[in-house]
Write a protein that holds these residues in place. Structure first.
Motif, PDB file in Angstrom:
ATOM      1  N   PHE A   1      -1.296   2.543   0.664  1.00 27.61           N
ATOM      2  CA  PHE A   1      -2.836   1.697   1.698  1.00 27.61           C
ATOM      3  C   PHE A   1      -3.242   0.939   1.579  1.00 27.61           C
ATOM      4  CE2 PHE A   1      -2.636   6.496   2.287  1.00 27.61           C
ATOM      5  CZ  PHE A   1      -2.302   7.534   1.236  1.00 27.61           C
ATOM      6  N   CYS A   2      -3.313   0.687   2.371  1.00 31.85           N
ATOM      7  CA  CYS A   2      -4.223  -0.925   2.759  1.00 31.85           C
ATOM      8  C   CYS A   2      -5.512  -0.716   2.995  1.00 31.85           C
ATOM      9  CB  CYS A   2      -4.063  -1.552   3.859  1.00 31.85           C
ATOM     10  SG  CYS A   2      -4.614  -3.643   4.053  1.00 31.85           S
ATOM     11  N   ALA A   3      -6.414  -1.041   1.982  1.00 36.33           N
ATOM     12  CA  ALA A   3      -8.326  -0.773   2.319  1.00 36.33           C
ATOM     13  C   ALA A   3      -8.927  -2.145   2.042  1.00 36.33           C
ATOM     14  CB  ALA A   3      -8.218  -0.528   0.931  1.00 36.33           C
ATOM     15  N   LEU A   4     -10.213  -2.194   2.314  1.00 39.32           N
ATOM     16  CA  LEU A   4     -11.287  -2.583   2.170  1.00 39.32           C
ATOM     17  C   LEU A   4     -12.465  -2.341   1.738  1.00 39.32           C
ATOM     18  CD1 LEU A   4     -11.739  -4.451   5.652  1.00 39.32           C
ATOM     19  CD2 LEU A   4     -11.406  -1.967   4.974  1.00 39.32           C
ATOM     20  N   PRO A   5     -13.200  -2.980   1.811  1.00 38.26           N
ATOM     21  CA  PRO A   5     -15.040  -1.872   2.139  1.00 38.26           C
ATOM     22  C   PRO A   5     -15.576  -1.391   2.967  1.00 38.26           C
ATOM     23  CG  PRO A   5     -15.458  -4.030   0.474  1.00 38.26           C
ATOM     24  CD  PRO A   5     -13.370  -4.007   0.863  1.00 38.26           C
ATOM     25  N   TYR A   6     -15.977  -1.168   3.042  1.00 35.91           N
ATOM     26  CA  TYR A   6     -16.609  -0.070   4.700  1.00 35.91           C
ATOM     27  C   TYR A   6     -17.639  -1.346   5.335  1.00 35.91           C
ATOM     28  CZ  TYR A   6     -15.418   4.623   5.755  1.00 35.91           C
ATOM     29  OH  TYR A   6     -14.340   5.628   5.454  1.00 35.91           O
ATOM     30  N   GLN A   7     -18.166  -2.136   4.064  1.00 38.53           N
ATOM     31  CA  GLN A   7     -18.955  -2.850   4.905  1.00 38.53           C
ATOM     32  C   GLN A   7     -18.580  -3.626   3.431  1.00 38.53           C
ATOM     33  OE1 GLN A   7     -23.582  -1.744   4.898  1.00 38.53           O
ATOM     34  NE2 GLN A   7     -22.792  -0.566   6.947  1.00 38.53           N
ATOM     35  N   THR A   8     -19.094  -5.387   3.975  1.00 39.64           N
ATOM     36  CA  THR A   8     -18.807  -6.256   2.600  1.00 39.64           C
ATOM     37  C   THR A   8     -20.403  -6.583   1.825  1.00 39.64           C
ATOM     38  OG1 THR A   8     -17.620  -7.722   4.487  1.00 39.64           O
ATOM     39  CG2 THR A   8     -18.289  -8.826   2.451  1.00 39.64           C
ATOM     40  N   GLY A   9     -20.009  -6.066   0.986  1.00 39.68           N
ATOM     41  CA  GLY A   9     -21.086  -5.844  -0.619  1.00 39.68           C
ATOM     42  C   GLY A   9     -20.953  -4.656  -0.669  1.00 39.68           C
ATOM     43  N   ALA A  10     -20.323  -3.501   0.097  1.00 38.73           N
ATOM     44  CA  ALA A  10     -20.496  -2.476   0.069  1.00 38.73           C
ATOM     45  C   ALA A  10     -19.534  -2.385  -0.916  1.00 38.73           C
ATOM     46  CB  ALA A  10     -20.504  -1.984   0.967  1.00 38.73           C
ATOM     47  N   ASN A  11     -19.424  -1.122  -1.643  1.00 37.76           N
ATOM     48  CA  ASN A  11     -18.612   0.154  -2.742  1.00 37.76           C
ATOM     49  C   ASN A  11     -17.192   0.612  -2.297  1.00 37.76           C
ATOM     50  OD1 ASN A  11     -21.176  -1.287  -4.139  1.00 37.76           O
ATOM     51  ND2 ASN A  11     -20.161  -0.771  -5.573  1.00 37.76           N
ATOM     52  N   ASN A  12     -18.129   1.306  -1.520  1.00 38.01           N
ATOM     53  CA  ASN A  12     -17.090   2.647  -0.857  1.00 38.01           C
ATOM     54  C   ASN A  12     -16.043   1.541   0.542  1.00 38.01           C
ATOM     55  OD1 ASN A  12     -19.416   2.347   0.396  1.00 38.01           O
ATOM     56  ND2 ASN A  12     -19.070   3.450   2.309  1.00 38.01           N
ATOM     57  N   LEU A  13     -14.839   2.473  -0.092  1.00 37.87           N
ATOM     58  CA  LEU A  13     -13.732   1.856   0.760  1.00 37.87           C
ATOM     59  C   LEU A  13     -12.992   2.420   2.171  1.00 37.87           C
ATOM     60  CD1 LEU A  13     -11.327   1.200  -2.886  1.00 37.87           C
ATOM     61  CD2 LEU A  13     -13.161  -0.441  -0.965  1.00 37.87           C
ATOM     62  N   PHE A  14     -12.951   1.838   2.437  1.00 41.01           N
ATOM     63  CA  PHE A  14     -12.210   1.966   4.228  1.00 41.01           C
ATOM     64  C   PHE A  14     -10.442   1.982   3.677  1.00 41.01           C
ATOM     65  CE2 PHE A  14     -12.599   3.401   8.640  1.00 41.01           C
ATOM     66  CZ  PHE A  14     -10.588   2.638   8.695  1.00 41.01           C
ATOM     67  N   PHE A  15      -9.633   3.145   3.722  1.00 34.70           N
ATOM     68  CA  PHE A  15      -8.819   3.390   3.452  1.00 34.70           C
ATOM     69  C   PHE A  15      -7.555   3.224   4.869  1.00 34.70           C
ATOM     70  CE2 PHE A  15      -7.349   3.993  -0.740  1.00 34.70           C
ATOM     71  CZ  PHE A  15      -8.924   3.889  -1.270  1.00 34.70           C
ATOM     72  N   GLY A  16      -6.427   2.769   5.469  1.00 29.98           N
ATOM     73  CA  GLY A  16      -5.289   2.554   6.048  1.00 29.98           C
ATOM     74  C   GLY A  16      -4.980   4.283   6.287  1.00 29.98           C
ATOM     75  N   THR A  17      -4.196   3.947   6.754  1.00 28.93           N
ATOM     76  CA  THR A  17      -3.665   5.946   6.697  1.00 28.93           C
ATOM     77  C   THR A  17      -2.385   6.138   6.235  1.00 28.93           C
ATOM     78  OG1 THR A  17      -1.756   5.056   8.749  1.00 28.93           O
ATOM     79  CG2 THR A  17      -4.110   6.179   9.300  1.00 28.93           C
ATOM     80  N   GLY A  18      -1.476   4.939   5.850  1.00 28.70           N
ATOM     81  CA  GLY A  18      -1.066   5.048   4.524  1.00 28.70           C
ATOM     82  C   GLY A  18       0.522   4.883   5.224  1.00 28.70           C
ATOM     83  N   THR A  19       1.045   4.215   4.438  1.00 31.92           N
ATOM     84  CA  THR A  19       3.378   4.159   4.462  1.00 31.92           C
ATOM     85  C   THR A  19       3.752   4.960   3.461  1.00 31.92           C
ATOM     86  OG1 THR A  19       2.571   2.076   6.439  1.00 31.92           O
ATOM     87  CG2 THR A  19       4.564   2.286   5.917  1.00 31.92           C
ATOM     88  N   ARG A  20       4.802   5.515   3.466  1.00 30.89           N
ATOM     89  CA  ARG A  20       5.448   6.029   3.152  1.00 30.89           C
ATOM     90  C   ARG A  20       6.808   5.521   2.955  1.00 30.89           C
ATOM     91  NH1 ARG A  20       5.673  11.341   0.745  1.00 30.89           N
ATOM     92  NH2 ARG A  20       3.976  11.767   1.737  1.00 30.89           N
ATOM     93  N   LEU A  21       6.997   4.997   1.675  1.00 33.86           N
ATOM     94  CA  LEU A  21       8.485   4.336   1.989  1.00 33.86           C
ATOM     95  C   LEU A  21       9.088   4.974   0.737  1.00 33.86           C
ATOM     96  CD1 LEU A  21      10.001   1.544   1.253  1.00 33.86           C
ATOM     97  CD2 LEU A  21       8.743   1.206  -0.566  1.00 33.86           C
ATOM     98  N   THR A  22      10.313   4.931   1.383  1.00 35.42           N
ATOM     99  CA  THR A  22      11.565   5.897   0.659  1.00 35.42           C
ATOM    100  C   THR A  22      12.157   5.098   0.872  1.00 35.42           C
ATOM    101  OG1 THR A  22      11.374   8.039   1.230  1.00 35.42           O
ATOM    102  CG2 THR A  22      13.100   7.775   0.654  1.00 35.42           C
ATOM    103  N   VAL A  23      12.832   4.720  -0.890  1.00 37.84           N
ATOM    104  CA  VAL A  23      14.261   3.862  -0.972  1.00 37.84           C
ATOM    105  C   VAL A  23      15.221   4.652  -1.408  1.00 37.84           C
ATOM    106  CG1 VAL A  23      15.082   2.071  -2.469  1.00 37.84           C
ATOM    107  CG2 VAL A  23      12.484   1.540  -1.363  1.00 37.84           C
ATOM    108  N   ILE A  24      16.509   4.684  -1.076  1.00 39.17           N
ATOM    109  CA  ILE A  24      17.721   5.364  -1.142  1.00 39.17           C
ATOM    110  C   ILE A  24      18.593   4.600  -2.046  1.00 39.17           C
ATOM    111  CG2 ILE A  24      17.347   7.114   0.347  1.00 39.17           C
ATOM    112  CD1 ILE A  24      18.839   5.059   2.118  1.00 39.17           C
ATOM    113  N   PRO A  25      18.843   5.237  -2.646  1.00 39.68           N
ATOM    114  CA  PRO A  25      20.461   3.727  -3.654  1.00 39.68           C
ATOM    115  C   PRO A  25      20.902   3.123  -3.031  1.00 39.68           C
ATOM    116  CG  PRO A  25      19.831   6.051  -4.661  1.00 39.68           C
ATOM    117  CD  PRO A  25      19.550   6.048  -3.567  1.00 39.68           C
TER     118      PRO A  25
END
Lengths: 113, 113
Positions: free
Chosen positions: B89-113
């Protein structure tokens, strides 16, 4: 130094019941955040609290949801009269008074039957 | 408020392949940028962060550079392992200087041998 603790890890409720989710922040952390993660989605901010104060609740649904962080004891996220759409993973995070890094708990997975 | 747009997944790679997960941001000012990782059944862990433009965050072989010109914070790793299989997940604060984070939707990674 124990990490962020959440309990229960799994919670099953029937529609109309109440759900109480607990979060104990890391030692020395006075800021607590609650996020909700719906299946296959990212985390959505719900509420930000400091001891005895709600700082930002802009992400909380207007009804049935409430949160507190008392002077003593864990932070509580309370969901009244749960509905199936409340089924999700609820994550708590904490941070120290200074600094922007948040430390996450393992989450509570709520299932509403 | 601030936001991130994250590359959709899922991503499947063979072991030792090169990984890039794209993340672009929209922000007022220059907030800190974060990458979090979520292993199956667990909470989020901070993977790396960058606090200002041109900063490079790195950890466990992963890197991301805070690029102001392209408003990007792409995650890279030169040689992935099976144990890297997780949701990122990529993330940053909702507002610069704020504490709560806005998250991206997420990227599922699968690594196969």
């Amino acid at each position: 130094n124990a990490g962020v603790m959440q309990n229960p890890r799994h919670l099953v409720r029937r529609r109309g019941q109440e759900a109480r989710l607990r979060c104990s922040p890391m030692k020395g952390h006075s800021h607590v955040y609650w996020y909700r993660q719906l299946p296959e989605e990212g985390l959505k901010f719900m509420v930000y609290l400091q001891k005895e104060n709600i700082i930002d609740e802009s992400g909380m649904p207007k009804e049935r949801f409430s949160a507190e962080f008392p002077k003593e004891g864990p932070s509580i996220l309370r969901i009244q009269q749960v509905v199936r759409g409340d089924s999700a993973a609820y994550f708590c995070a904490s941070s120290p008074p200074i600094g922007d890094e948040q430390f996450f708990g393992p989450g509570t997975r709520l299932t509403v039957l | 408020g601030n936001s991130v747009t994250q590359m959709e997944g899922p991503v499947t790679l063979s072991e030792e392949a090169f990984l890039t997960i794209n993340c672009t941001y929209t922000a007022t000012g220059y907030p800190s940028l974060f990458w979090y990782v979520q292993y199956p059944g667990e909470g989020l862990q901070l993977l790396l962060k960058a606090t200002k433009a041109d900063d490079k965050g790195s950890n466990k072989g992963f890197e991301a550079t805070y690029r102001k010109e392209t408003t990007s914070f792409h995650l890279e790793k030169g040689s992935v392992q099976v144990s890297d299989s997780a949701v990122y997940f990529c993330a940053l604060p909702y507002q610069t200087g704020a504490n709560n984070l806005f998250f991206g939707t997420g990227t599922r990674l699968t690594v196969i041998p």
